[in-house]
Write an enzyme that holds these catalytic residues in place. Structure first.
Site, short mmCIF file in Angstrom:
data_model
loop_
_atom_site.label_atom_id
_atom_site.label_comp_id
_atom_site.label_asym_id
_atom_site.label_seq_id
_atom_site.Cartn_x
_atom_site.Cartn_y
_atom_site.Cartn_z
N CYS A 33 -33.80 -34.78 25.19
CA CYS A 33 -33.80 -35.20 26.60
C CYS A 33 -33.00 -36.48 26.80
O CYS A 33 -33.37 -37.55 26.29
CB CYS A 33 -35.26 -35.38 27.06
SG CYS A 33 -35.45 -36.25 28.63
N CYS A 36 -34.80 -39.34 28.67
CA CYS A 36 -35.82 -39.93 27.79
C CYS A 36 -35.21 -41.03 26.93
O CYS A 36 -35.80 -42.10 26.75
CB CYS A 36 -36.43 -38.85 26.89
SG CYS A 36 -37.29 -37.52 27.77
#
Length: 322
Positions: A33, A36
């Site tokens: 991600c 993230c």
């Protein structure tokens, strides 16, 4: 990575942290991600500056490695940040939003600092020994404590109300309870019969049962086999419990007990516990060869319904327990 961020490796570890730290902040992320990774340094900075032992703990959960935890909290997007207070979800932030995360965490950190200054701690509130499923809460305060009826309880241990004590068990804090023993034990054998009427009809999702066998006493054990009965007007006799159908039978394994909190989360067949006015828990067997079953705490997890007029419970047909 900051040493002040706790990387969660199991549901049991996460459950223990939710019980031991007043505030827990969790970053649900994935290695693949991009957002993230972008917000990770900011989250680390918050952890470095605001972490306080037993008051505010920062954690990270890899959703690919801990699918059970992600499913329990219905994580559908990464990153998702969750804030827990006394084991309960208070805020959820979806996406890499530094401003929202900063505001949420600093507000709680300020509250934790204030609570520490006036001498309070997580043990001063309602203690729970396992994590709460999303959408449900601790509804143990719905138990009608005046009309409890427990059978085969050792008179030298605590009374029936002891297991609904809102404080942390003395077995964890290693302190003496001002009211005496804050747990119950069975008397003549390992069986216990516990009748709990409620102040309103409940939807019961699960139970948290806490048990700390007495150190050095092999005769005191945890419960192993449970039989649950709903909507009874009074406590069952042991013979009666053996002769009628239960609403659900449960066998606890050693792995079900959290090592730190001494708690097993008992998930119920929710469809069978939708309109519950009373609950009977029959401890049919304890672990091993011990003759005394010990229970330190019971927590009821679910949803409350409409308050009922107190008095004698209306007996509901046994077909609801089949």
């Amino acid at each position: 990575m900051s040493s002040k961020i706790v990387h969660i490796e199991s549901p049991q570890q996460f459950s223990s942290l939710l019980s031991s730290s007043r505030i827990v902040v969790t970053d649900f992320y994935a290695d693949w991600c991009g957002p993230c990774k972008a917000i990770a340094p900011f989250y680390e900075q918050l952890a470095n500056s605001l972490s306080r032992p037993n008051h505010i703990t920062f954690t990270k959960v890899n959703t690919d490695n801990q699918r059970d935890i992600a499913q329990t909290y219905n994580i559908t997007a990464m990153p998702t940040f969750m804030v827990f207070k006394n084991g309960r979800e208070t805020q959820r932030i979806r996406g890499a939003d530094p401003k929202a995360l900063d505001a949420a965490v600093k507000s709680l950190a300020s509250e934790a600092e204030s609570s520490s200054a006036d001498g309070s701690s997580s043990s001063s509130g309602t203690w729970i020994g396992a994590s709460l499923p999303r959408g449900y809460s601790d509804i143990t305060d719905s138990v009608d404590l005046l009309n409890l009826d427990f059978l085969n309880v050792d008179s030298e241990a605590g009374n029936a109300r002891a297991v609904f004590n809102t404080a942390q068990p003395s077995a964890i804090s290693k302190s003496s309870s001002a009211a005496g023993k804050d747990w119950i034990e069975s008397d003549t054998d390992e069986q216990l019969m516990m009748y709990m009427p409620f102040q309103s009809s409940l939807k019961v999702h699960s139970l948290h049962i806490t048990s700390f066998p007495t150190e050095g006493d092999d005769d005191v054990v945890r419960p192993r086999t449970l039989k649950l009965y709903t909507n009874k007007s009074n406590v069952l006799s042991f013979d009666e419990a053996e002769s009628i159908p239960s609403t659900q039978d449960i066998t606890l394994q050693e792995s079900d007990w959290d090592a730190k909190t001494g708690t097993a989360r008992v998930d119920l067949r929710f469809v069978k516990f939708q309109n519950v006015t009373s609950l009977v828990i029959f401890v049919a067997e304890g672990e091993g060869e011990g003759e005394k079953t010990r229970i330190d705490r019971i927590r009821i997890i679910g949803e409350t319904g409409e308050k009922r007029a107190m008095g004698k419970l209306e007996k509901i047909g046994d077909e609801q327990g089949e």
